[in-house]
Scaffold this motif. Structure first.
Motif, PDB file in Angstrom:
ATOM      1  N   GLY A 136      37.380 -44.843 -90.911  1.00  0.00           N
ATOM      2  CA  GLY A 136      36.604 -46.085 -90.996  1.00  0.00           C
ATOM      3  C   GLY A 136      35.303 -45.986 -90.213  1.00  0.00           C
ATOM      4  O   GLY A 136      34.243 -46.437 -90.661  1.00  0.00           O
ATOM      5  N   SER A 137      35.397 -45.354 -89.045  1.00  0.00           N
ATOM      6  CA  SER A 137      34.199 -45.238 -88.206  1.00  0.00           C
ATOM      7  C   SER A 137      33.155 -44.317 -88.843  1.00  0.00           C
ATOM      8  O   SER A 137      31.961 -44.492 -88.611  1.00  0.00           O
ATOM      9  CB  SER A 137      34.571 -44.710 -86.822  1.00  0.00           C
ATOM     10  N   LEU A 138      33.626 -43.365 -89.659  1.00  0.00           N
ATOM     11  CA  LEU A 138      32.659 -42.490 -90.332  1.00  0.00           C
ATOM     12  C   LEU A 138      31.806 -43.272 -91.333  1.00  0.00           C
ATOM     13  O   LEU A 138      30.629 -42.979 -91.524  1.00  0.00           O
ATOM     14  CB  LEU A 138      33.389 -41.340 -91.049  1.00  0.00           C
ATOM     15  N   VAL A 139      32.435 -44.270 -91.966  1.00  0.00           N
ATOM     16  CA  VAL A 139      31.674 -45.121 -92.895  1.00  0.00           C
ATOM     17  C   VAL A 139      30.633 -45.917 -92.099  1.00  0.00           C
ATOM     18  O   VAL A 139      29.454 -45.980 -92.475  1.00  0.00           O
ATOM     19  CB  VAL A 139      32.618 -46.095 -93.646  1.00  0.00           C
ATOM     20  N   LEU A 140      31.071 -46.477 -90.959  1.00  0.00           N
ATOM     21  CA  LEU A 140      30.128 -47.238 -90.126  1.00  0.00           C
ATOM     22  C   LEU A 140      29.014 -46.333 -89.593  1.00  0.00           C
ATOM     23  O   LEU A 140      27.866 -46.753 -89.463  1.00  0.00           O
ATOM     24  CB  LEU A 140      30.864 -47.877 -88.947  1.00  0.00           C
ATOM     25  N   ALA A 141      29.390 -45.090 -89.291  1.00  0.00           N
ATOM     26  CA  ALA A 141      28.389 -44.145 -88.754  1.00  0.00           C
ATOM     27  C   ALA A 141      27.287 -43.895 -89.772  1.00  0.00           C
ATOM     28  O   ALA A 141      26.120 -43.715 -89.394  1.00  0.00           O
ATOM     29  CB  ALA A 141      29.063 -42.832 -88.361  1.00  0.00           C
ATOM     30  N   GLN A 142      27.644 -43.878 -91.059  1.00  0.00           N
ATOM     31  CA  GLN A 142      26.618 -43.676 -92.093  1.00  0.00           C
ATOM     32  C   GLN A 142      25.605 -44.821 -92.060  1.00  0.00           C
ATOM     33  O   GLN A 142      24.398 -44.604 -92.162  1.00  0.00           O
ATOM     34  CB  GLN A 142      27.270 -43.612 -93.487  1.00  0.00           C
ATOM     35  N   ILE A 143      26.129 -46.059 -91.915  1.00  0.00           N
ATOM     36  CA  ILE A 143      25.230 -47.223 -91.891  1.00  0.00           C
ATOM     37  C   ILE A 143      24.363 -47.196 -90.620  1.00  0.00           C
ATOM     38  O   ILE A 143      23.146 -47.368 -90.670  1.00  0.00           O
ATOM     39  CB  ILE A 143      26.050 -48.532 -91.967  1.00  0.00           C
ATOM     40  N   ALA A 144      25.034 -46.930 -89.480  1.00  0.00           N
ATOM     41  CA  ALA A 144      24.296 -46.881 -88.210  1.00  0.00           C
ATOM     42  C   ALA A 144      23.249 -45.772 -88.234  1.00  0.00           C
ATOM     43  O   ALA A 144      22.138 -45.944 -87.710  1.00  0.00           O
ATOM     44  CB  ALA A 144      25.274 -46.661 -87.061  1.00  0.00           C
ATOM     45  N   MET A 145      23.615 -44.650 -88.868  1.00  0.00           N
ATOM     46  CA  MET A 145      22.663 -43.527 -88.955  1.00  0.00           C
ATOM     47  C   MET A 145      21.381 -43.959 -89.680  1.00  0.00           C
ATOM     48  O   MET A 145      20.270 -43.644 -89.259  1.00  0.00           O
ATOM     49  CB  MET A 145      23.341 -42.357 -89.684  1.00  0.00           C
ATOM     50  N   CYS A 146      21.554 -44.712 -90.761  1.00  0.00           N
ATOM     51  CA  CYS A 146      20.386 -45.153 -91.533  1.00  0.00           C
ATOM     52  C   CYS A 146      19.535 -46.135 -90.705  1.00  0.00           C
ATOM     53  O   CYS A 146      18.317 -45.961 -90.592  1.00  0.00           O
ATOM     54  CB  CYS A 146      20.847 -45.810 -92.831  1.00  0.00           C
ATOM     55  N   VAL A 147      20.201 -47.116 -90.097  1.00  0.00           N
ATOM     56  CA  VAL A 147      19.465 -48.136 -89.334  1.00  0.00           C
ATOM     57  C   VAL A 147      18.718 -47.507 -88.158  1.00  0.00           C
ATOM     58  O   VAL A 147      17.496 -47.677 -87.996  1.00  0.00           O
ATOM     59  CB  VAL A 147      20.446 -49.229 -88.830  1.00  0.00           C
ATOM     60  N   PHE A 148      19.455 -46.747 -87.326  1.00  0.00           N
ATOM     61  CA  PHE A 148      18.821 -46.165 -86.132  1.00  0.00           C
ATOM     62  C   PHE A 148      17.864 -45.025 -86.500  1.00  0.00           C
ATOM     63  O   PHE A 148      16.897 -44.786 -85.784  1.00  0.00           O
ATOM     64  CB  PHE A 148      19.879 -45.709 -85.130  1.00  0.00           C
ATOM     65  N   GLY A 149      18.171 -44.355 -87.586  1.00  0.00           N
ATOM     66  CA  GLY A 149      17.268 -43.294 -88.052  1.00  0.00           C
ATOM     67  C   GLY A 149      15.903 -43.871 -88.360  1.00  0.00           C
ATOM     68  O   GLY A 149      14.870 -43.333 -87.955  1.00  0.00           O
ATOM     69  N   ILE A 150      15.910 -44.993 -89.095  1.00  0.00           N
ATOM     70  CA  ILE A 150      14.637 -45.643 -89.450  1.00  0.00           C
ATOM     71  C   ILE A 150      13.934 -46.163 -88.191  1.00  0.00           C
ATOM     72  O   ILE A 150      12.725 -45.989 -88.021  1.00  0.00           O
ATOM     73  CB  ILE A 150      14.895 -46.777 -90.469  1.00  0.00           C
TER      74      ILE A 150
END
Lengths: 163, 505
Positions: B359-373
């Motif tokens: 589950g956390s890997l799915v959240l990590a994808q979203i966080a990666m996009c937000v913080f990446g930007i």
């Protein structure tokens, strides 16, 4: 000229033989699996030897890591792809760092190691401003890991007469 | 799926969310730093998780893994140096975009496409992992032995230029894993010095084999300076880029699909996914000649592919205990230090930890996009860090990471010794990944070999026990196929090299 892969294959074969001989010192039932693995390594070393001696010559292959005319230009200045000077400096510095760590402790020795390595590897570029930046960087880095490891994570690190 | 949803709220606990965000930010920075591979970044972090709850520790490692793959695109786009092999295809169009003054757009496309591909890969992982684990649980000693050997063969072929050297490296890794006391008789083997009495623990081996050669290698590249195109962030680009990016349905679809398929194949890795997807989208495009000149679709397809690979690459690890990539091998180390043995029964014995991690890997994808930007506008700062400082910092962190697991200075010496030998080996064409795989899979292979041998000698005989039965034959064929494919790849690579040398002369 001997192919580099040939040297590797011969070295691995020699190690394999030495390991196999050393097995006689152990309980035979405890090394059944190890014996199988050593045979496998020996067979693979033979394969590498045959490949380096016959196939590569026939097909014009060059061994992995061998210099071609193109990359020779790049590596000449670095002794065939090995910059021995910085590597030796790092190797010796790490050994000294380990030795000193047991006396001074992890954090103090880490600070000194950081300072020494950034100065020695960049000797041709010493100015007062850059020196201050290097010392400040080492201090900040040591402070951050001290706070993180010692105060937040409460992890034990090698202790000496200092910290 | 029901179990996944049952344990999903665990991933939203405050501690886990903070860990995830820190892991993502750290992963993006580490991924963007030239010279720090994702595998080494995760390996250095494994000891940090030792003092955490198992689920929290794995969330940190998973978040770093996810973010480093995407973060590697930053240096690929801005300075033409892929932060990770998975980002090789990204620079083909990402760097020309940066040269044209579109670095900001390229970075945004990179993170949005990574999110699309990453989520797609995670959905496939969630759907297929539990059923595969239920099949794998039927496996006995001979099947598990062959699976361990399969793990070594796949990594050996794909991470080294020579299949023979890769396999030799893997087998030496297995030999290293036998140092210490025999699991059956309890007698010492290869204990030539007190330092080796406890055997070679996984964490010192991981850190030594990945970090120390990198330290020496960074030392060799001290004089290198990177030229970077001008990068000046502007307002209003994000919305335009999101709209344009979501219109790239073909590129995102091909990238996500290819990345997922390649990810499931153990050992294939992100660089293969990125390059194959890039090649496919170019073939399907009306103007293939535009690729390589700064086409946004080129960035979108490669980034969606390499992030779609992340979830599926963990399927072999979680279902069979066989890491599908070097980073997965390091994650395996993270699981083992928490007493979690990956394989078919992981979902039965530890469903809470396993599903929270997924589950956390799915959240990590979203966080990666937000913080990446958010971080992309400051990303150029990361690339200003000199190799000089990285040499010092990585060494200190490697020492800390190794010592902290067992409070043993012997482990530090073993770590440095293995790393130094590996560095010398790398000069002769050996790579770290097969050796690590050998060390990780060696105990599984030995235990199951000895267990199987004892059962076989008391029943049908060793040959029949290990070489008959559908599952055994299929896995043996996979081993042969893996080696055969690697030999084919090696021959093709050398023929291509020979042809290009002939053309040059």
């Amino acid at each position: 000229m001997i192919n580099r892969d040939t040297i590797v294959a011969l070295f691995v074969l020699a190690v394999t033989v030495a390991l196999y001989i050393s097995l006689s010192a152990f309980n035979p039932d405890a090394v059944v699996f190890i014996r199988v693995i050593i045979f496998a390594i020996g067979a693979l070393a033979m394969l590498l030897l045959v490949q380096s001696l016959l196939l590569k010559r026939r097909m014009g292959w060059r061994g992995v890591g061998q210099s071609s005319a193109v990359d020779k230009k790049d590596t000449d200045s670095r002794s065939a792809g090995f910059a021995w000077k910085p590597v030796s400096i790092i190797f010796i510095s790490i050994l000294v760092y380990f030795y000193v760590m047991e006396f001074l402790g992890f954090y103090v020795s880490a600070f000194f190691y950081f300072v020494v390595i950034v100065f020695i590897l960049d000797l041709h570029n010493v100015t007062i401003k850059k020196s201050l930046i290097k010392i400040a960087s080492a201090f900040i880095f040591t402070l951050v890991i001290y706070v993180l490891f010692n105060m937040i994570l409460l992890v034990q690190t090698p202790r000496g007469i200092l910290i | 799926m029901a179990e996944f949803l049952q344990y999903l709220p665990e991933a939203f606990s405050i501690t886990n969310l903070i860990t995830l965000v820190l892991g993502v930010i750290g992963g993006l920075l580490l991924g963007a730093t030239p010279g720090l591979s994702p595998t080494m970044a995760v390996a250095l972090l494994v000891p940090f998780t030792f003092h955490m709850e198992a689920a929290t520790g794995l969330i940190l490692l998973g978040a770093v893994y996810t973010a480093t793959v995407a973060g590697g695109a930053i240096s690929a786009i801005l300075i033409k140096i892929p932060g990770a092999p998975a980002n090789i295809a990204t620079l083909l169009d990402g760097y020309p975009m940066a040269e044209q003054g579109k670095a900001q757009s390229a970075l945004y496309i990179c993170f949005i496409s990574s999110l699309v591909g990453g989520i797609f890969g995670m959905i496939i992982m969630i759907m297929f992992t539990p059923p595969l684990a239920r099949i794998a649980i039927q496996f006995g000693a001979p099947e598990m032995f062959w699976i361990a050997i399969f793990g070594i063969t796949i990594m050996a072929g794909l991470s080294s230029g020579s299949i023979a050297k890769g396999l030799i490296g893997g087998m030496f890794g297995v030999l290293i894993s036998t140092i210490g006391y025999s699991p059956v008789l309890g007698v010492p083997r290869f204990v030539f010095h007190d330092v080796l009495t406890g055997g070679v623990a996984i964490v010192p081996a991981l850190i030594g084999l990945f970090a120390i050669p990198q330290v020496f290698s960074m030392g060799e590249k001290l004089g290198i300076t990177y030229s970077r195109p001008k990068y000046k962030p502007e307002k209003g680009v994000l919305i335009k880029t999101i709209i344009a990016n979501l219109k790239m349905v073909k590129a995102l679809g091909i990238g996500s699909l290819v990345g997922t398929v390649i990810g499931v194949i153990p050992g294939a890795g992100g660089q293969v996914a990125g390059l194959i997807a890039y090649d496919q989208v170019r073939k399907f495009d009306r103007n293939p000649e535009d690729y390589g000149k700064g086409k946004p679709e080129g960035v979108a397809v490669s980034e969606s592919a390499n992030n779609a690979m992340v979830g599926p690459s963990l399927i072999p690890l979680l279902t069979l205990g066989v890491p599908g990539s070097p980073t997965a091998a390091v994650l395996l180390g993270g699981l083992l230090i928490h007493g979690l043995f990956p394989g078919p029964d992981l979902f039965i014995k530890h469903p809470d930890v396993t599903y929270t991690f997924i589950g956390s890997l799915v959240l990590a994808q979203i966080a990666m996009c937000v913080f990446g930007i958010l971080l992309s506008r400051y990303s150029y700062l990361v690339m200003s860090v000199s190799n000089l400082y990285m040499v010092a910092a990585v060494t200190v962190l490697a020492v800390y990471g190794t010592y902290s697991v067992q409070n043993s200075f012997d482990d530090v010496i073993v770590m440095f010794g293995l790393g130094t030998v590996m560095y010398i080996g790398s000069k002769f064409g050996f790579s770290s990944a097969p050796v690590v795989l050998g060390i990780v899979l060696g105990p599984i292979a030995e235990d199951n070999f000895l267990k199987g041998k004892m059962i076989a000698e008391a029943s049908v005989g060793v040959w029949k026990y290990f070489f008959t039965g559908y599952a055994n034959i299929i896995i043996i064929l996979l081993c042969v196929g893996s080696i055969g494919y690697s030999i084919y790849g090696e021959v093709r690579m050398h023929r291509r090299g020979k042809r290009s040398r002939e053309a040059m002369s």
